[in-house]
Design a protein around this motif. Structure first.
Motif, PDB file in Angstrom:
ATOM      1  N   LYS A 288       0.824  -1.217   0.000  1.00 56.17           N
ATOM      2  CA  LYS A 288       0.000   0.000   0.000  1.00 56.17           C
ATOM      3  C   LYS A 288       0.854   1.262   0.000  1.00 56.17           C
ATOM      4  CE  LYS A 288      -0.592   0.089   5.046  1.00 56.17           C
ATOM      5  NZ  LYS A 288      -1.573   0.104   6.169  1.00 56.17           N
ATOM      6  N   ASP A 289       2.103   1.150   0.512  1.00 57.07           N
ATOM      7  CA  ASP A 289       2.987   2.321   0.536  1.00 57.07           C
ATOM      8  C   ASP A 289       3.583   2.631  -0.830  1.00 57.07           C
ATOM      9  OD1 ASP A 289       2.459   2.447   3.218  1.00 57.07           O
ATOM     10  OD2 ASP A 289       4.401   1.626   3.863  1.00 57.07           O
ATOM     11  N   THR A 290       3.482   1.682  -1.739  1.00 55.79           N
ATOM     12  CA  THR A 290       4.062   1.894  -3.075  1.00 55.79           C
ATOM     13  C   THR A 290       3.051   2.424  -4.074  1.00 55.79           C
ATOM     14  OG1 THR A 290       3.571  -0.322  -3.937  1.00 55.79           O
ATOM     15  CG2 THR A 290       5.596  -0.071  -2.635  1.00 55.79           C
ATOM     16  N   LEU A 291       1.760   2.325  -3.728  1.00 56.09           N
ATOM     17  CA  LEU A 291       0.711   2.652  -4.696  1.00 56.09           C
ATOM     18  C   LEU A 291       0.459   4.156  -4.818  1.00 56.09           C
ATOM     19  CD1 LEU A 291      -1.930  -0.087  -3.788  1.00 56.09           C
ATOM     20  CD2 LEU A 291      -0.337  -0.097  -5.720  1.00 56.09           C
ATOM     21  N   ASN A 292       0.098   4.555  -6.008  1.00 61.89           N
ATOM     22  CA  ASN A 292      -0.385   5.916  -6.290  1.00 61.89           C
ATOM     23  C   ASN A 292      -1.481   5.755  -7.339  1.00 61.89           C
ATOM     24  OD1 ASN A 292      -0.821   8.618  -6.656  1.00 61.89           O
ATOM     25  ND2 ASN A 292       1.167   9.045  -7.619  1.00 61.89           N
ATOM     26  N   VAL A 293      -2.595   5.175  -6.905  1.00 64.25           N
ATOM     27  CA  VAL A 293      -3.655   4.756  -7.829  1.00 64.25           C
ATOM     28  C   VAL A 293      -4.330   5.966  -8.478  1.00 64.25           C
ATOM     29  CG1 VAL A 293      -5.834   3.504  -8.068  1.00 64.25           C
ATOM     30  CG2 VAL A 293      -4.047   2.651  -6.514  1.00 64.25           C
ATOM     31  N   GLN A 294      -4.420   5.915  -9.802  1.00 68.34           N
ATOM     32  CA  GLN A 294      -5.060   6.985 -10.571  1.00 68.34           C
ATOM     33  C   GLN A 294      -6.462   6.536 -10.996  1.00 68.34           C
ATOM     34  OE1 GLN A 294      -3.319  10.036 -11.028  1.00 68.34           O
ATOM     35  NE2 GLN A 294      -2.178   8.892  -9.462  1.00 68.34           N
ATOM     36  N   PRO A 295      -7.398   7.472 -11.057  1.00 64.54           N
ATOM     37  CA  PRO A 295      -8.764   7.098 -11.442  1.00 64.54           C
ATOM     38  C   PRO A 295      -8.834   6.617 -12.885  1.00 64.54           C
ATOM     39  CG  PRO A 295      -8.512   9.494 -11.390  1.00 64.54           C
ATOM     40  CD  PRO A 295      -7.257   8.920 -10.797  1.00 64.54           C
ATOM     41  N   ILE A 296      -9.774   5.734 -13.142  1.00 66.90           N
ATOM     42  CA  ILE A 296     -10.033   5.278 -14.506  1.00 66.90           C
ATOM     43  C   ILE A 296     -10.767   6.403 -15.233  1.00 66.90           C
ATOM     44  CG2 ILE A 296     -11.323   3.663 -15.930  1.00 66.90           C
ATOM     45  CD1 ILE A 296      -8.932   2.375 -14.670  1.00 66.90           C
ATOM     46  N   ALA A 297     -10.209   6.851 -16.327  1.00 70.77           N
ATOM     47  CA  ALA A 297     -10.793   7.976 -17.062  1.00 70.77           C
ATOM     48  C   ALA A 297     -11.068   7.555 -18.496  1.00 70.77           C
ATOM     49  CB  ALA A 297      -9.853   9.182 -17.029  1.00 70.77           C
ATOM     50  N   ASN A 298     -12.360   7.483 -18.854  1.00 68.40           N
ATOM     51  CA  ASN A 298     -12.712   7.031 -20.201  1.00 68.40           C
ATOM     52  C   ASN A 298     -13.884   7.843 -20.722  1.00 68.40           C
ATOM     53  OD1 ASN A 298     -12.994   5.618 -22.579  1.00 68.40           O
ATOM     54  ND2 ASN A 298     -14.019   3.866 -21.648  1.00 68.40           N
ATOM     55  N   GLY A 299     -13.688   8.509 -21.833  1.00 66.79           N
ATOM     56  CA  GLY A 299     -14.762   9.225 -22.487  1.00 66.79           C
ATOM     57  C   GLY A 299     -15.013  10.605 -21.942  1.00 66.79           C
ATOM     58  N   CYS A 300     -15.991  11.265 -22.527  1.00 67.97           N
ATOM     59  CA  CYS A 300     -16.282  12.658 -22.179  1.00 67.97           C
ATOM     60  C   CYS A 300     -16.773  12.819 -20.742  1.00 67.97           C
ATOM     61  CB  CYS A 300     -17.314  13.222 -23.150  1.00 67.97           C
ATOM     62  SG  CYS A 300     -16.711  13.333 -24.855  1.00 67.97           S
ATOM     63  N   GLN A 301     -17.265  11.730 -20.152  1.00 69.04           N
ATOM     64  CA  GLN A 301     -17.741  11.788 -18.778  1.00 69.04           C
ATOM     65  C   GLN A 301     -16.643  12.260 -17.825  1.00 69.04           C
ATOM     66  OE1 GLN A 301     -20.969  11.014 -18.080  1.00 69.04           O
ATOM     67  NE2 GLN A 301     -20.799  11.417 -15.890  1.00 69.04           N
ATOM     68  N   THR A 302     -15.400  12.065 -18.215  1.00 67.70           N
ATOM     69  CA  THR A 302     -14.274  12.400 -17.337  1.00 67.70           C
ATOM     70  C   THR A 302     -13.654  13.754 -17.675  1.00 67.70           C
ATOM     71  OG1 THR A 302     -12.615  11.397 -18.794  1.00 67.70           O
ATOM     72  CG2 THR A 302     -13.724   9.942 -17.239  1.00 67.70           C
ATOM     73  N   ALA A 303     -14.226  14.492 -18.618  1.00 64.66           N
ATOM     74  CA  ALA A 303     -13.575  15.693 -19.140  1.00 64.66           C
ATOM     75  C   ALA A 303     -13.915  16.970 -18.387  1.00 64.66           C
ATOM     76  CB  ALA A 303     -13.921  15.873 -20.621  1.00 64.66           C
ATOM     77  N   GLY A 304     -14.694  16.877 -17.310  1.00 60.65           N
ATOM     78  CA  GLY A 304     -15.006  18.072 -16.531  1.00 60.65           C
ATOM     79  C   GLY A 304     -15.750  19.103 -17.364  1.00 60.65           C
ATOM     80  N   ASP A 305     -15.355  20.373 -17.235  1.00 61.49           N
ATOM     81  CA  ASP A 305     -16.038  21.443 -17.954  1.00 61.49           C
ATOM     82  C   ASP A 305     -15.776  21.411 -19.456  1.00 61.49           C
ATOM     83  OD1 ASP A 305     -17.344  22.402 -15.787  1.00 61.49           O
ATOM     84  OD2 ASP A 305     -16.138  24.213 -15.532  1.00 61.49           O
ATOM     85  N   ALA A 306     -14.835  20.591 -19.887  1.00 63.65           N
ATOM     86  CA  ALA A 306     -14.593  20.440 -21.329  1.00 63.65           C
ATOM     87  C   ALA A 306     -15.477  19.350 -21.937  1.00 63.65           C
ATOM     88  CB  ALA A 306     -13.123  20.118 -21.584  1.00 63.65           C
TER      89      ALA A 306
END
Length: 751
Positions: A288-306
């Motif tokens: 657990k000390d080695t992890l830096n988990v990034q969110p799964i980002a797929n498609g426009c749903q993840t693009a915020g205000d863009a």
């Protein structure tokens, strides 16, 4: 639905056993040649000659660059907007994968990888003896065989062939033999490092369709594959055995994932890939000390205000035949082609538009009205950004939460937008341009009326019947008025008088020339019977903010009209560059017509009685704008300054809902007009973006051509009252302009 095949019968099992023997002999390399004359082996050889062609895989491309790869969309400054994928994979060459990662996967999956020729004889013999004794079907698969299995399964998924996918993964001797035969061919064609490269890019290293070591490195540690350390590499290498249970991003998997990582480290130590010290250090480090988990980002749903711009751009890909014959082909290209999609989105413009929309009417405002903003760069067709007072959401949550939507109301229906907005008085600059294209002066005096015979608008075989009752916003009409004053003061009766002189076709043709079309699917042409009626001259048509922004951009660009574009460049994983849709910029109207129309729009801003005074931008910047209101259902403002044209629409985007007696963002009014809500939104966006982008002013733009300024004498007593600032236009007066006089109110010429 097709039925899955049954397990092999005893007869088939014997045939496959002979085939297995044949393959083992074929890959042993140094087996005594006379063995091939043994009758049993000759029988196997005969079977192989019959069966092998059916086991060869035609049309399978083992080139790693042919694998499905994620596509990435970028803003104009190179920042990422979103990723798109069926398989979350980014193919990288072996030189960009750390040695530690290469060693970890070889140690874990195939310790004799660098010694065998595609099939590990020792492993297969062990499995062979188990199978012959009636035990469970065992593996013994090499990395090469696993690569083959993954490619076959991937191809089956792409072909939407569940039977083929079943055969690619079934636990049978048949599948093993098939893999071995292809693996042997693979080893003849590719080097060991090429095969290792292929495996590391295709293997599944986690849940959520996570494939390939590069995607895994980013997911778990936020690093590139070339930077993976021993402990990180061992963690990833262990996952592929059982992605669902060894994926360390899941809290429930941490203990087992660490155990499997340590097994990999032990194997790396035993095979000489790491030292005792390296092993101990890595082993003693909590996972657990080695992890830096990034969110799964797929498609426009993840693009915020863009996200709204993202959705519009994906529609451009899915709707354009340049990117595939069918929409299915184009969607596959988007999700599997490893595309780099470079767009026109200006991060500053998009952010300013989204902020202005939310500031104007917050998403949670009880009124529920939408604010839609579109901005374009004149003379290029480049869409700079969109603003909506909503959060983009393509999930079911949007069905019950009115602050969320996946519909971009700023664009046409075919591009994922709505039916469009009735544009009201923001249409009137089109009438003025059409008037000039007929060679007429904008200072010509026109007698106006509140009733027009529709036959007076007939043109080119189009016949209209009955009559049209029209009046100005304060009621009544004006006795005599010029087209210039009709625009500046936004009088409807003057628009009708203009149309009755030049015919409705001249105005429709001008609209098309300037880039106008309707928003509803199947009714885009202005000549559609739903729109081609006399009242269109006061904006009863339905258009998207993007279309109207483009019309204003034509006036802003010295008469150059461009089709809106979102993509500037697109390449795939192999470097192929696609031809993207063209803006088709062309001289649509003469520069002198555009300059004169711009002059009129500026007069609407700077004249004491102009209808767009509230649009004046900061620092006395040269501003060109027109406001509009449609039947108390839509408030609108369009215009431009040097470097940007924008359009704002406010209202219920789904169906007309009256503003009358409504409280909007804490402000109550019995009657609402465009300058009250839409204009402040337009002004906020323009001021913010102009400052952020550092766009210079151009005080010289909007210089009218004298040929359109000459006019006779127009005078008369105005009837009716302007509701704008309570200004009364009921008296008589004259204003000298372009050699003639105009009656009614006061109009100061400023340039």
């Amino acid at each position: 639905m097709g039925r899955m095949p049954k397990k092999n019968s005893l007869t088939v099992r014997r045939v496959l056993t002979l085939l297995l023997t044949y393959v083992l002999l074929a890959v042993s390399g140094g087996v005594v040649a006379s063995v091939f004359f043994v009758p049993a082996v000759m029988a196997a050889n005969h079977v192989a000659r019959v069966v092998v062609p059916t086991l060869k895989v035609e049309g399978i491309d083992f080139d790693v660059t042919s694998m499905p790869q994620k596509s990435t969309m970028y803003a104009s400054d190179g920042s990422k907007i979103a990723d798109f994928y069926a398989d979350n994979r980014e193919v990288v060459p072996i030189k960009d994968i750390s040695v530690a990662m290469q060693h970890a996967v070889v140690a874990r999956e195939d310790r004799r990888f660098f010694q065998h020729h595609g099939v590990d004889v020792q492993g297969v013999m062990r499995a062979f003896m188990s199978n012959m004794s009636g035990g469970d079907t065992q593996g013994g698969s090499t990395l090469t065989q696993q690569y083959v299995k993954n490619v076959l399964a991937m191809q089956a998924r792409e072909d939407d062939d569940p039977i083929a996918e079943y055969h690619a993964t079934e636990q049978t001797v048949a599948r093993k033999v098939r893999e071995m035969l292809i693996a042997v061919q693979m080893e003849k064609k590719y080097s060991k490092m090429e095969i290792l490269q292929g495996y590391l890019n295709i293997a599944q290293f986690g849940t959520n369709n996570l494939y390939g070591v590069e995607a895994a490195a980013h997911r778990y540690f936020n690093v590139s594959a070339k930077d993976l350390t021993v402990v990180q590499a061992a963690t990833i290498a262990a996952i592929t055995k059982n992605p669902a249970h060894y994926d360390p991003s899941q809290e429930a998997n941490l203990k087992e994932s660490e155990k499997q990582r340590n097994i990999t480290l032990q194997l790396m130590l035993g095979q000489g890939y790491i030292t005792e010290k390296e092993y101990q250090t890595a082993h003693d480090t909590p996972l657990k000390d080695t992890l830096n988990v990034q969110p799964i980002a797929n498609g426009c749903q993840t693009a915020g205000d863009a996200a709204f711009f993202c959705e519009y751009t994906t529609r451009q890909i899915l709707n354009s035949e340049e990117f595939g014959k069918t929409q299915e082909d184009r969607e596959k290209l988007l999700k599997e082609g490893g595309l780099d999609i470079h767009t026109t989105m200006d991060v500053k413009a998009n952010a300013a538009a989204m902020q202005a929309a939310r500031d104007t009417i917050p998403p949670e405002d009880p009124s529920g009205f939408e604010v839609s903003i579109a901005a374009v760069k004149p003379g290029t067709g480049e869409v700079l950004g969109f603003g909506l007072n909503r959060t983009y959401d393509a999930t079911d949550r949007a069905k019950t939460d009115s602050t969320r939507t996946a519909i971009n109301y700023a664009v046409d229906q075919k591009d994922g937008g709505g039916m469009g907005y009735n544009v009201g008085s923001t249409w009137k600059p089109i009438n003025l341009v059409a008037w000039m294209l007929q060679g007429k002066s904008i200072n010509q005096g026109l007698a106006t009326s509140t009733v027009y015979r529709n036959s007076s608008f007939n043109c080119n075989g189009h016949v209209f019947y009955g009559s049209w009752s029209v009046q100005n916003s304060g009621g009544g009409t004006v006795a005599v008025e010029s087209p210039l004053q009709g625009l500046v003061l936004s009088h409807n009766t003057t628009q009708a008088a203009m149309a009755s002189q030049i015919g409705l076709c001249a105005i429709a043709d001008t609209a098309k020339t300037m880039g106008y079309h309707n928003s509803p699917i199947g009714h885009e042409d202005i000549y559609d019977t739903n729109s081609f009626q006399p009242p269109m001259v006061i904006g009863t048509v339905q258009a998207s903010p993007l279309t109207m922004a483009s019309v204003y951009a034509t006036i802003a660009a010295n008469g150059v009209a461009c089709t809106p574009i979102a993509i500037t460049k697109m390449t795939d994983a192999r470097g192929k560059e696609y031809q993207v849709p063209s803006a088709n910029c062309h001289q649509a109207i003469p520069p002198e017509v555009a300059q004169t129309a711009a002059y009129a729009l500026n007069q609407a801003v700077v004249s004491p009685n102009g209808g767009a005074q509230d649009a004046q931008l900061d620092n006395n910047r040269k501003t060109f704008a027109k406001t509009g209101t449609n039947e108390q259902t839509y408030m609108l403002t369009g215009g431009f300054t040097n470097g940007v044209a924008a359009y704002v629409a406010v209202g219920n985007a789904e169906q007309p809902v009256e503003f009358r007696y409504k409280t909007i963002n804490g402000q109550y009014a019995r009657t609402w007009y465009g300058y009250m809500i839409a204009t402040p939104a337009w002004k906020e966006f323009m001021n913010t973006y102009v400052a952020a982008a550092g766009l210079p002013d151009d005080p010289n733009y909007g210089n009218p051509a004298q040929q359109y300024m000459q006019g006779g004498t127009a005078s008369g007593t105005y009837g009716g009252t302007s509701t704008r600032r309570g200004w009364q236009n009921g008296g008589t007066g004259t204003t000298t302009q372009g050699g003639g006089t105009q009656g009614g109110g006061t109009l100061q010429q400023q340039q």
